[in-house]
Design a protein around this motif. Structure first.
Motif, PDB file in Angstrom:
ATOM      1  N   LEU A   9       0.796  -1.207  -0.064  1.00 58.52           N
ATOM      2  CA  LEU A   9      -0.182   0.177   0.131  1.00 58.52           C
ATOM      3  C   LEU A   9       0.936   1.191  -0.004  1.00 58.52           C
ATOM      4  O   LEU A   9       1.265   1.538   1.020  1.00 58.52           O
ATOM      5  N   TYR A  10       0.956   1.846  -1.212  1.00 59.14           N
ATOM      6  CA  TYR A  10       1.941   2.873  -1.294  1.00 59.14           C
ATOM      7  C   TYR A  10       1.279   4.149  -0.447  1.00 59.14           C
ATOM      8  O   TYR A  10       0.224   4.499  -0.233  1.00 59.14           O
ATOM      9  N   GLY A  11       2.292   4.875   0.453  1.00 60.36           N
ATOM     10  CA  GLY A  11       1.981   6.037   1.022  1.00 60.36           C
ATOM     11  C   GLY A  11       1.189   5.607   2.554  1.00 60.36           C
ATOM     12  O   GLY A  11       0.929   6.574   3.089  1.00 60.36           O
ATOM     13  N   TYR A  12       1.129   4.433   2.531  1.00 60.49           N
ATOM     14  CA  TYR A  12       0.534   3.932   3.816  1.00 60.49           C
ATOM     15  C   TYR A  12       1.490   4.028   5.045  1.00 60.49           C
ATOM     16  O   TYR A  12       2.557   3.946   5.015  1.00 60.49           O
ATOM     17  N   ASP A  13       0.883   4.266   6.350  1.00 65.07           N
ATOM     18  CA  ASP A  13       1.737   4.744   7.486  1.00 65.07           C
ATOM     19  C   ASP A  13       2.052   3.514   8.385  1.00 65.07           C
ATOM     20  O   ASP A  13       2.194   3.863   9.558  1.00 65.07           O
ATOM     21  N   GLY A  14       1.705   2.332   8.096  1.00 67.44           N
ATOM     22  CA  GLY A  14       1.841   1.274   8.830  1.00 67.44           C
ATOM     23  C   GLY A  14       2.657   0.120   7.975  1.00 67.44           C
ATOM     24  O   GLY A  14       3.271   0.339   6.969  1.00 67.44           O
ATOM     25  N   LYS A  15       2.732  -0.906   8.690  1.00 72.25           N
ATOM     26  CA  LYS A  15       3.448  -2.011   7.951  1.00 72.25           C
ATOM     27  C   LYS A  15       3.125  -2.541   6.681  1.00 72.25           C
ATOM     28  O   LYS A  15       4.101  -3.175   5.711  1.00 72.25           O
ATOM     29  N   CYS A  16       1.759  -2.449   6.135  1.00 80.50           N
ATOM     30  CA  CYS A  16       1.380  -2.712   4.947  1.00 80.50           C
ATOM     31  C   CYS A  16       1.934  -2.036   3.743  1.00 80.50           C
ATOM     32  O   CYS A  16       1.570  -2.142   2.628  1.00 80.50           O
ATOM     33  N   ARG A  17       2.582  -0.700   4.112  1.00 77.63           N
ATOM     34  CA  ARG A  17       3.445  -0.333   3.012  1.00 77.63           C
ATOM     35  C   ARG A  17       4.416  -1.053   2.549  1.00 77.63           C
ATOM     36  O   ARG A  17       4.807  -0.831   1.256  1.00 77.63           O
ATOM     37  N   ASN A  18       5.074  -2.205   3.015  1.00 81.69           N
ATOM     38  CA  ASN A  18       6.073  -3.014   2.607  1.00 81.69           C
ATOM     39  C   ASN A  18       5.298  -4.099   1.691  1.00 81.69           C
ATOM     40  O   ASN A  18       4.104  -4.501   2.150  1.00 81.69           O
ATOM     41  N   VAL A  19       6.112  -4.725   0.829  1.00 86.59           N
ATOM     42  CA  VAL A  19       5.335  -5.923   0.152  1.00 86.59           C
ATOM     43  C   VAL A  19       5.209  -6.856   0.829  1.00 86.59           C
ATOM     44  O   VAL A  19       6.157  -7.598   1.505  1.00 86.59           O
ATOM     45  N   HIS A  20       4.020  -7.557   0.705  1.00 80.37           N
ATOM     46  CA  HIS A  20       3.624  -8.577   1.688  1.00 80.37           C
ATOM     47  C   HIS A  20       2.708  -9.250   1.086  1.00 80.37           C
ATOM     48  O   HIS A  20       2.076  -9.009   0.209  1.00 80.37           O
ATOM     49  N   GLY A  21       2.266 -10.653   1.645  1.00 81.79           N
ATOM     50  CA  GLY A  21       0.960 -11.230   0.940  1.00 81.79           C
ATOM     51  C   GLY A  21       0.059 -11.872   1.739  1.00 81.79           C
ATOM     52  O   GLY A  21       0.235 -11.791   3.163  1.00 81.79           O
ATOM     53  N   HIS A  22      -1.076 -12.335   1.292  1.00 80.93           N
ATOM     54  CA  HIS A  22      -2.123 -13.025   2.289  1.00 80.93           C
ATOM     55  C   HIS A  22      -2.599 -14.056   1.612  1.00 80.93           C
ATOM     56  O   HIS A  22      -2.587 -14.438   0.334  1.00 80.93           O
ATOM     57  N   SER A  23      -3.255 -15.122   2.413  1.00 84.00           N
ATOM     58  CA  SER A  23      -4.056 -16.019   1.640  1.00 84.00           C
ATOM     59  C   SER A  23      -5.430 -15.636   1.727  1.00 84.00           C
ATOM     60  O   SER A  23      -6.253 -16.052   2.905  1.00 84.00           O
TER      61      SER A  23
END
Length: 149
Positions: A18-32
């Motif tokens: 999530l570009y511009g997000y202020d938390g960890k989810c700004r980093n590339v990650h994945g989900h099931s």
């Protein structure tokens, strides 16, 4: 004849950032992800019809959702194409990765809106999309309901 809701569930693995997000989810990650697709319609009453008693064949619904969502998003990484992540996407694509450049920030909320549009466009005229539930983690999900839209 009564309207009946039919639900089919799907699973797929997708990465995003999530570009511009202020938390960890700004980093590339994945989900099931777990996607529940509910459609509504009247069961077929024509006794000569091969699908007598069905609203829609689960196999037909599976084909639509697999082609529009699962086959495209499974093991892909989604980025908002209107951000500098487009450079990262280009790099990954050149290295053979499956990348989707979306018109939106790839949150569960926006993904479920996108999925609803794609699925609705493929359903037969007598079947309506009732709802979608996109579960990102065991405790977090986004829902789309036709009645809200």
């Amino acid at each position: 004849m009564s309207n009946i809701r039919i639900t089919k569930q799907f699973n797929f693995e997708t990465g995003h950032a999530l570009y511009g997000y202020d938390g960890k989810c700004r980093n590339v990650h994945g989900h099931s992800y777990k996607l529940s697709v509910t459609v509504i319609g009247k069961p077929i009453t024509d006794t000569s019809h091969v699908k007598l008693g069905m609203v829609i064949d689960f196999g037909d619904l599976k084909k639509i959702v697999k082609e529009e969502i699962v086959d495209k998003f499974d093991h892909a990484t989604v980025f908002n194409k209107n951000t500098p992540h487009v450079d990262l996407a280009k790099e990954l694509t050149e290295r053979g990765h499956n990348v989707i450049l979306a018109e939106y920030q790839p949150t569960s909320e926006n993904m479920v809106i996108d999925f609803a549009k794609k699925i609705k466009s493929r359903l037969p005229d007598n079947i309506a999309l009732f709802s979608l539930k996109l579960q990102e983690t065991d405790t977090s999900f986004a829902e789309w309901y036709a009645s809200d839209n």
